[in-house]
Design an enzyme around this catalytic site. Structure first.
Site, short mmCIF file in Angstrom:
data_model
loop_
_atom_site.label_atom_id
_atom_site.label_comp_id
_atom_site.label_asym_id
_atom_site.label_seq_id
_atom_site.Cartn_x
_atom_site.Cartn_y
_atom_site.Cartn_z
CB SER A 132 -0.89 -0.02 1.25
OG SER A 132 -1.23 1.28 1.65
N GLY A 133 0.53 2.19 -0.90
CA GLY A 133 1.25 3.47 -0.92
C GLY A 133 1.00 4.26 0.35
CG LEU A 134 -2.53 5.31 3.72
CD1 LEU A 134 -2.27 6.79 3.96
CD2 LEU A 134 -4.01 4.99 3.94
CG ASP A 166 -1.05 7.97 0.07
OD1 ASP A 166 -0.14 7.76 -0.76
OD2 ASP A 166 -2.19 7.47 -0.02
CG ASP A 199 -0.82 2.26 -4.14
OD1 ASP A 199 -0.90 2.81 -5.24
OD2 ASP A 199 -1.31 2.73 -3.10
CG ASP A 239 1.05 6.49 -5.13
OD1 ASP A 239 0.07 5.90 -4.63
OD2 ASP A 239 1.95 6.99 -4.45
CD GLU A 293 -3.66 6.76 -7.21
OE1 GLU A 293 -3.59 5.74 -6.50
OE2 GLU A 293 -3.84 7.90 -6.75
CE LYS A 344 -2.03 9.28 -3.74
NZ LYS A 344 -2.14 7.82 -3.90
CG ASN A 399 -5.29 8.62 1.03
OD1 ASN A 399 -6.44 8.72 1.43
ND2 ASN A 399 -4.67 7.46 0.95
CB SER A 400 -8.75 8.19 -2.80
OG SER A 400 -7.88 7.82 -3.82
NE ARG A 457 -6.72 4.14 -6.55
CZ ARG A 457 -6.20 4.24 -5.33
NH1 ARG A 457 -5.33 3.34 -4.93
NH2 ARG A 457 -6.52 5.24 -4.55
CG HIS A 473 -10.63 3.89 -4.52
ND1 HIS A 473 -11.12 3.06 -3.55
CD2 HIS A 473 -9.68 4.64 -3.90
CE1 HIS A 473 -10.50 3.28 -2.42
NE2 HIS A 473 -9.62 4.25 -2.58
#
Ligand code: SPV
Ligand code: MG
Length: 302
Positions: A46-48, A58, A85, A87, A114, A120, A122-123, A158, A189
């Site tokens: 996971s990138g986060l 992130d 991930d 990103d 993504e 980026k 974090n979503s 993504r 997502h």
């Protein structure tokens, strides 16, 4: 050619199988070992979580090479396939294909890219989530496929259109374009607290490519709904990081208040558990094999 498949069931086999597969987050060698030990078949890098464990936000604060270095430690620690991930690929098509090929070399079985612009965010943070132009993002996907012809190396595209408030039609149009560009699977997502828009997407998409989801915000939806929808992979994306954070905060608070570690021994992992996860027994066996053995009493020639 090095095969990206690390175990009997490769990431490609799992993501294209008719059964639902669960991927679990890891962010360093130890958490990766925990994921494998628990029985998960896929590790989500996971990138986060990797960013957070390095003390970064992130938001592409960690460089791609820092991420690759962490993935390399995880790949050394486990046999299960690792989906990384990536990103947004840390730039344009060229940065994306460079990162993807480095990841493959260090043992990753796939990358998730993504459709955002660099850097980026974090979503789940804020409302500024500018999307990449569809054609430009397709170029990133194609460049990765051209650079890595190994069909076992999985490319997950993504879609962030729902996160960015661009709606279902935009999400579907992007899914078609990314499939055409060579993606092996689609990650759709959502940050809603229910799975409605995810399930609407799967009804319209009809599994033209396998679907991957990240139910961090819609965690109450039962997994049976994903099986019924024909979803291929569920990623539990940050729960080792959050479990570790909660445990560390709790233990640090107790030690600072109590000024002793006497009361917390039963609440932390034993050192033997850590040694087992990191296979100290293998080192002991190797020492027997490779280090000179103690004198046996037989006289050695002078
Ligand atoms: C991650 O685990 O870094 C992800 C999932 O990309 S999310 O945090 O939901 O964006
Ligand atoms: Mg991420």
């Amino acid at each position: 050619m090095i095969s990206a498949g690390r175990t009997a069931e490769s990431l490609l086999q799992l993501i294209t199988a008719s059964e639902l597969t669960f991927a679990m987050e890891g962010h360093d060698g130890l958490s990766a070992a925990v994921v494998e030990h628990a029985g998960f078949k896929v590790l989500w890098a996971s990138g986060l979580s990797i960013s957070s464990s390095l003390g970064y936000r992130d938001a592409n604060e960690a460089s791609w090479s820092e991420v690759v270095n962490v993935v390399e430690r995880m790949a050394d620690a486990v046999q299960i396939p690792i989906l990384v991930d990536g990103d947004s690929g840390f730039g344009n098509f060229n940065n994306a294909r460079l990162m993807a090929s480095k990841l493959r070399r260090c043992g990753a079985s796939g990358i998730c890219l993504e459709d955002k612009v660099f850097p980026k965010m974090n979503s789940f943070v804020g409302d500024r989530h500018p999307l990449a132009e569809t054609a430009e993002f397709c170029g990133r996907l194609k460049a990765i496929k051209d650079r890595i012809p190994d069909p076992e190396f999985v490319l997950v595209a993504r879609i962030e259109a729902l996160i960015a408030g661009q709606g279902m039609d935009e999400a579907l149009a992007r899914a078609y374009a990314y499939a055409e560009a060579g993606a092996d699977a689609i990650l759709i997502h959502s940050r809603r607290s229910d799975a409605e828009e995810i399930l609407a997407f799967t009804r319209a998409w009809q599994n033209r490519l396998p679907v991957v989801i990240v139910p961090t915000k819609y965690y109450r939806t039962p997994v049976s709904a994903y099986r019924a929808a024909g979803i291929s992979m569920v990623i539990w994306a940050n729960h080792n990081l959050r479990a570790a954070t909660a445990a560390m905060c709790h233990i640090c608070g107790r030690i600072v208040r109590e000024e002793t570690i006497a009361g917390i021994e039963s609440e932390v992992a034993t050192l033997d558990e850590v040694f087992d996860l990191l296979k100290y027994q293998e080192l002991a066996a190797a020492e027997e094999r490779y280090l000179p053995q103690k004198a046996s009493g037989v006289r050695q020639p002078a």
